[in-house]
Design an enzyme around this catalytic site. Structure first.
Site, PDB file in Angstrom:
ATOM      1  N   GLY A 143     -18.437  25.485 -11.938  1.00  0.00           N
ATOM      2  CA  GLY A 143     -19.464  26.237 -12.636  1.00  0.00           C
ATOM      3  C   GLY A 143     -19.892  27.465 -11.874  1.00  0.00           C
TER       4      GLY A 143
ATOM      5  N   PRO B 202     -19.279  24.329 -18.742  1.00  0.00           N
ATOM      6  CA  PRO B 202     -20.160  25.046 -19.666  1.00  0.00           C
ATOM      7  C   PRO B 202     -21.392  25.557 -18.928  1.00  0.00           C
ATOM      8  CG  PRO B 202     -19.593  22.850 -20.491  1.00  0.00           C
ATOM      9  CD  PRO B 202     -19.167  22.903 -19.060  1.00  0.00           C
ATOM     10  N   MET B 203     -21.744  26.828 -19.157  1.00  0.00           N
ATOM     11  CA  MET B 203     -22.952  27.393 -18.558  1.00  0.00           C
ATOM     12  C   MET B 203     -23.651  28.246 -19.606  1.00  0.00           C
ATOM     13  SD  MET B 203     -21.720  28.430 -14.693  1.00  0.00           S
ATOM     14  CE  MET B 203     -20.109  29.083 -15.193  1.00  0.00           C
ATOM     15  N   ALA B 204     -24.908  27.897 -19.893  1.00  0.00           N
ATOM     16  CA  ALA B 204     -25.661  28.598 -20.929  1.00  0.00           C
ATOM     17  C   ALA B 204     -25.780  30.077 -20.598  1.00  0.00           C
ATOM     18  CB  ALA B 204     -27.047  27.974 -21.074  1.00  0.00           C
TER      19      ALA B 204
ATOM     20  N   CYS C 237     -27.445  18.445 -18.308  1.00  0.00           N
ATOM     21  CA  CYS C 237     -28.360  19.586 -18.265  1.00  0.00           C
ATOM     22  C   CYS C 237     -29.695  19.183 -17.636  1.00  0.00           C
ATOM     23  CB  CYS C 237     -28.588  20.122 -19.675  1.00  0.00           C
ATOM     24  SG  CYS C 237     -29.696  21.560 -19.722  1.00  0.00           S
TER      25      CYS C 237
ATOM     26  N   GLN D 102     -18.582  22.031 -25.953  1.00  0.00           N
ATOM     27  CA  GLN D 102     -19.528  21.040 -25.442  1.00  0.00           C
ATOM     28  C   GLN D 102     -20.726  20.926 -26.378  1.00  0.00           C
ATOM     29  OE1 GLN D 102     -22.472  21.314 -22.147  1.00  0.00           O
ATOM     30  NE2 GLN D 102     -21.151  19.852 -21.087  1.00  0.00           N
TER      31      GLN D 102
ATOM     32  N   GLY E 166     -19.528  20.128  -8.481  1.00  0.00           N
ATOM     33  CA  GLY E 166     -20.605  20.365  -7.533  1.00  0.00           C
ATOM     34  C   GLY E 166     -20.122  20.972  -6.239  1.00  0.00           C
ATOM     35  N   ASP E 167     -20.635  22.176  -5.927  1.00  0.00           N
ATOM     36  CA  ASP E 167     -20.340  22.866  -4.662  1.00  0.00           C
ATOM     37  C   ASP E 167     -18.853  23.177  -4.491  1.00  0.00           C
ATOM     38  OD1 ASP E 167     -23.019  22.647  -4.228  1.00  0.00           O
ATOM     39  OD2 ASP E 167     -22.891  21.269  -2.534  1.00  0.00           O
TER      40      ASP E 167
END
Length: 408
Positions: free
Chosen positions: A261, A19-21, A127, A96, A238-239
């Site tokens: 992400g 999920p990304m705002a 977050c 989410q 992550g990464d």
């Protein structure tokens, strides 16, 4: 890699869009899912799940909504209801939730499950945004073990109760960070609490709140979480900038799947690579600028359709332009112009003016998108770190906290 089971939901590929705002709205999720399905077809020649219960098989992985504020969902604000509206072609609807009040989160879960609005619910404890953490939410919350346990236990119970009468229980998962900083790590405690509470999977972004998005993800913490949580899948985040990164992360940590992400911003076709790699294929998408322009145009069309207004749809596209054009030879003026388009006709004109015969630029188009920034001093409620447990003053503060977090 192979498939992944999250409660009643079977992922044919162990790949999840994080999920990304402001990013993972229905248009972008559709592009990523379609790219994943293309990778699945290329690698297996079979993307059809056969006869299964609706909402239980995600052949190309999960594609999760933007973070939804629980209170806004309970209050059924129009924008929130738009945000949880799925693409009709989405095989597993994944939502989410964010919140700091156990009762409100449980009520939001009941709405999603009882009204058949989701097939999977994820809880946000990762977050790092100050307006969230200064109210004790997001990646600050697991520091308070009793609050974290109450939220997760209540959400799982609400999903279980609201699933009565269905042929399967809607799974609840947790996504979190390592902790607030290196002196206040929470991920191992939180993982064990979540497992005991009955979650179906735990995902770890291998950074602290203080790191924000800076530095390198500490993948070894994912391996430690995998050792501590043994009854449910552990997912690593992550990464992950390439399929090779995903394969390396799983090999190094033993985690069961990956959550991706920022690596896919401006590169929805990364999911073709990720899904193909999960099935042993070396297929990798290397688009020339003409191909990228075609994806930009389709993305813009989907945005206009989703928001119902050409001007708003194109405004929402602006943040994506620099991501899509990373690594390609496009002058500064052209980039600025593309970042200001307000109609599809103007977009067509700006794209046509580019040197569309450019081939894929290789490494220049890959890697981190935008600015990772620098470590930041965490914004926390007063006295937050003085104890691992809640007190009455903090409970009163949290009762009002969700009112100040907008955007769904």
């Amino acid at each position: 890699m192979n498939g992944l089971q999250i409660g009643a939901v079977r992922l044919g590929s162990p790949v999840i869009l994080a999920p990304m705002a402001g990013v993972t709205n229905p248009p972008f999720r559709q592009l990523c899912r379609e790219a994943g399905l293309a990778g699945l077809r290329a690698a297996t020649d079979d993307s059809a799940p056969g006869t299964v219960a609706p909402g239980t098989v995600a052949p190309a992985g999960l594609y999760v909504t933007e973070m939804i504020t629980s209170r806004a969902l309970v209050e059924r604000t129009p924008e929130t209801m738009r945000m949880i509206t799925p693409d009709p072609a989405e095989p597993v609807r994944s939502v989410q939730l964010y919140g700091v009040d156990p009762a409100t989160i449980a009520a939001a879960v009941r709405i999603l499950v009882a009204e058949d609005r989701a097939d999977h619910v994820d809880l946000n404890f990762g977050c790092p945004v100050p307006k969230v953490t200064r109210k004790g939410g997001g990646s600050a919350l697991p520091w308070k073990r009793d609050l974290f346990e109450a939220i997760v236990t209540g959400a799982v119970a609400a999903a279980r109760e609201a699933s009565v009468g269905r042929d399967h229980e809607i799974p609840v998962t947790v996504k979190m960070r390592m902790g607030i900083d290196t002196d206040h790590l929470t991920y191992l405690d939180a993982g064990r609490i979540a497992e005991r509470a009955g979650v179906a999977a735990v995902a770890l972004h291998a950074r602290t709140l203080a790191q924000h998005y800076s530095g390198e993800a500490q993948w070894d913490t994912i391996a430690r979480l995998k050792e501590a949580v043994t009854q449910v899948p552990v997912l690593g985040n992550g990464d992950i900038w390439s399929a090779e990164d995903a394969l390396a992360l799983m090999a190094r940590t033993g985690c069961d799947g990956v959550v991706v992400g920022r690596g896919c911003q401006g590169r929805p076709w990364l999911f073709t690579d990720l899904v193909a790699a999960s099935h042993g294929s070396d297929l990798r998408v290397t688009p020339g600028l003409r191909d990228v322009a075609a994806v930009i145009r389709r993305h813009a069309e989907l945005m206009v359709e989703h928001f119902g207004e050409e001007d708003r749809g194109l405004r929402e596209m602006r943040k994506h332009m620099a991501w899509y054009l990373k690594g390609y030879v496009v002058g500064g003026e052209a980039r600025r112009d593309l970042g200001m388009v307000s109609s599809l006709a103007e977009l067509d004109e700006r794209l046509a003016a580019l040197d569309l015969d450019q081939p894929y630029p290789g490494a220049g188009a890959e890697g981190p998108r935008g600015r990772a920034g620098t470590p930041k001093t965490p914004h926390l409620p007063d006295g937050w770190l003085s104890s691992r447990d809640m007190d009455e003053d903090l409970r009163t503060m949290l009762a009002e906290a969700e009112l100040s977090v907008s955007g769904g």
